[in-house]
Structure formats: structure tokens, C-alpha cells
Design an enzyme around this catalytic site. Structure first.
Site, PDB file in Angstrom:
ATOM      1  N   CYS A  19      -6.503  -1.852   6.172  1.00  0.00           N
ATOM      2  CA  CYS A  19      -7.874  -1.322   6.044  1.00  0.00           C
ATOM      3  C   CYS A  19      -8.873  -2.463   5.824  1.00  0.00           C
ATOM      4  O   CYS A  19      -8.994  -2.989   4.705  1.00  0.00           O
ATOM      5  CB  CYS A  19      -7.923  -0.325   4.884  1.00  0.00           C
ATOM      6  SG  CYS A  19      -9.590   0.229   4.470  1.00  0.00           S
ATOM      7  N   CYS A  50     -11.514  -1.918   3.144  1.00  0.00           N
ATOM      8  CA  CYS A  50     -10.925  -2.050   1.799  1.00  0.00           C
ATOM      9  C   CYS A  50     -10.971  -3.504   1.355  1.00  0.00           C
ATOM     10  O   CYS A  50     -11.376  -3.823   0.224  1.00  0.00           O
ATOM     11  CB  CYS A  50      -9.473  -1.584   1.807  1.00  0.00           C
ATOM     12  SG  CYS A  50      -9.225   0.153   2.202  1.00  0.00           S
TER      13      CYS A  50
END
Length: 290
Positions: free
Chosen positions: A38, A41
Site C-alpha cells: 500500500c 500507507c
């Protein structure tokens, strides 16, 4: 993922209740649900770290690797990454999904997390600020407390002597300066000694009104010009004093065997090399000399 701060840690299925739920009764815990694949993230991680460290222990950050911790993902119904949830008193109280700017994250935390008290100001810096603002009595009070704990602090002794000098305790100020040991603070010591010199000289001179009258009658009165500058220095009117001394030097650099030049250098010591007036008048003095 290893962490380099006690306020940030990894949480797993085995320890989530202990590290997040139980700790949140004492300190709010922000839980960052993330995954290696991700990108948003990873982009948010340094922001969350900076925010957490800024709270200095008033906020904790638990990081949950969603690929490895599917039980936690299912338990809290995490459907998109990144997701960040704030736990307090054992319950999720706020949170967000998707990358967010720092300001938005801080706005979410503000109602729930207490900011740490500001760091106590360094007493010497506090005294220096008070002295620079003309709050001599307040500066002296801070220095007395500081010196009661460490009477060998050279910078504190020098500034304390300057406080004493400003309120007319010239003899006591001299005694304090004589107690300063070592050569680590030559510039500050020279400045304090210059201040004492100016105050002593000013006490023996005609008052400002008389000197200004003499100069109005005769602008070439070098003695009056010099004495007025000393009176101005004793009152911390540095700009006017430097201007008068420089004009005297330009008009008669040999006055009293170069006294104007010598006094200019003493004022530079008194104010310190970083003072804007020193920068300006050093340049002007250099131009006058060469």
C-alpha cells in the site's frame, strides 16, 4: 517492522488487547492499519510518526500489518487501506480511511489527546531574553535562582553583574565579574566590563541636557560630543551613541588619543558581534578608516 521510539510499536493478534485496548485506558492509542503493497500507507507513516513523537508520550501509535494480521482486520471490519483508528478507554472513538494531510489528522486527535506541556525554558535563556527586553529585575531574579544551584556558571555570573550594574550596584557588579574564571567567554566578559566603564564615567559627567546645550552652541565641541555618547551608552541608547562616536571619529580621529575609536570597539564588545547595530557600525567604521 522495527520502531526507534517507545511511543510506536507493532501490534499482533496475540498482543493487540494488551498493547492497544488496555493501554488506551491510560493513553490514547492510534492504530495504523497498513500493508507492504500500500503506497499511500507508506506515504503516511512518517507523518503519523512525527505527530506521535510530538505528543511526547501523550499518544501511542500501534502499527498493524494487515497481510499478517487477518484476524484483527476481520475483528474491526477494515475494508480499505490505509485506515487509522483512535482508541481511547478501550473503545474506537474516531478515525479515517485513505491518506490524509497532517492538519486533518491533528484535528481528529485534538479533542481526544492532551498536548504535552511546553518544555521548561532554559533559565539562562529566559534571563537573557528578559534582560534584552529591559526587564532587569525579573532577569536578576531568574539568575539569582540559577546561581544558587550553580555559582560557577560564567555566563550567568556575567549577566548577573550586568543586572547589578544597571541598577547602580557598580562595586558589587565588579566583584561578580572578578569571580568569573577561565577564558571561555571573553567577549561577554569584555562587554560587561565595558558597560561598567560607561556607567562609572557617566556618573562623573554633566547631565544630558547641559551637553546637548553645549553642542547646540558649538557642534564642534568634541568633549561634549564624547560625553553625550557616554551618557547615552549608560542609558542603553546605543544607536544614538554609536552615531555620535562615529561622527566624532570622522571629525577628529585623534581626539583624546583616539578615544572615539577605542570606545566604538568597546560598544561592539558590549553588544556582541551578532547585534545588527554592530554589523552596521563596523562597516561604517571600516569605511571611515580606509
Amino acid at each position: 517492522m522495527s520502531q526507534d521510539t517507545p511511543y510506536i510499536f507493532d501490534a499482533t493478534s496475540a498482543d493487540f488487547d494488551q498493547l492497544v485496548i488496555q493501554k488506551s485506558f491510560l493513553t490514547p492509542v492510534l492504530v495504523d492499519f497498513w500493508a507492504e503493497w500500500c503506497a499511500p500507507c507508506k506515504a503516511m507513516m512518517p507523518v503519523l510518526k512525527q505527530i506521535t513523537e510530538g505528543y511526547q508520550g501523550e499518544l501511542l501509535l500501534a502499527k498493524v500489518d494487515c497481510d499478517a494480521e487477518q484476524d484483527i482486520v476481520a475483528r474491526f471490519g477494515i475494508r480499505s487501506l490505509p485506515t487509522v483508528v483512535l482508541f481511547k478507554d478501550g473503545q474506537p472513538v474516531d478515525g479515517f480511511s485513505g491518506a490524509q494531510p497532517e492538519s486533518a489528522i491533528r484535528a481528529i486527535l485534538e479533542p481526544h489527546v492532551q498536548m504535552p506541556p511546553p518544555a521548561a525554558a532554559d533559565p539562562l535563556e529566559q534571563a537573557q531574553t528578559l534582560f534584552a527586553e529591559g526587564q532587569i529585575a525579573d532577569a536578576e531574579a531568574v539568575l539569582v535562582a540559577l546561581l544558587s544551584e550553580d555559582n560557577t556558571n560564567a555566563l550567568a555570573l556575567i549577566l548577573y553583574a550586568r543586572c547589578l550594574a544597571e541598577r547602580g550596584e557598580l562595586g558589587e557588579a565588579q566583584s561578580v565579574l572578578e569571580a568569573v574564571k577561565g577564558d571561555a567567554h571573553k567577549a561577554e566578559l569584555a562587554g560587561a566590563r565595558a558597560q561598567l566603564t560607561f556607567l562609572r564615567e557617566a556618573a562623573e559627567l554633566p547631565d544630558v541636557a547641559d551637553l546637548k546645550t553645549r553642542l547646540a552652541q558649538n557642534p564642534q565641541d568634541d568633549e561634549a560630543a564624547y560625553q553625550l555618547a557616554i551618557q547615552q551608552l549608560s542609558r542603553q541608547q546605543y544607536d544614538a551613541a554609536l552615531d555620535g562616536l562615529l561622527k566624532l571619529f570622522i571629525r577628529n580621529r585623534n581626539y583624546a588619543e583616539g578615544l572615539a575609536h577605542k570606545t566604538l570597539l568597546q560598544v561592539f564588545d558590549l553588544l556582541g558581534n551578532d547585534h545588527p547595530l554592530v554589523t552596521t557600525y563596523r562597516r561604517k567604521l571600516f569605511a571611515a578608516l580606509y
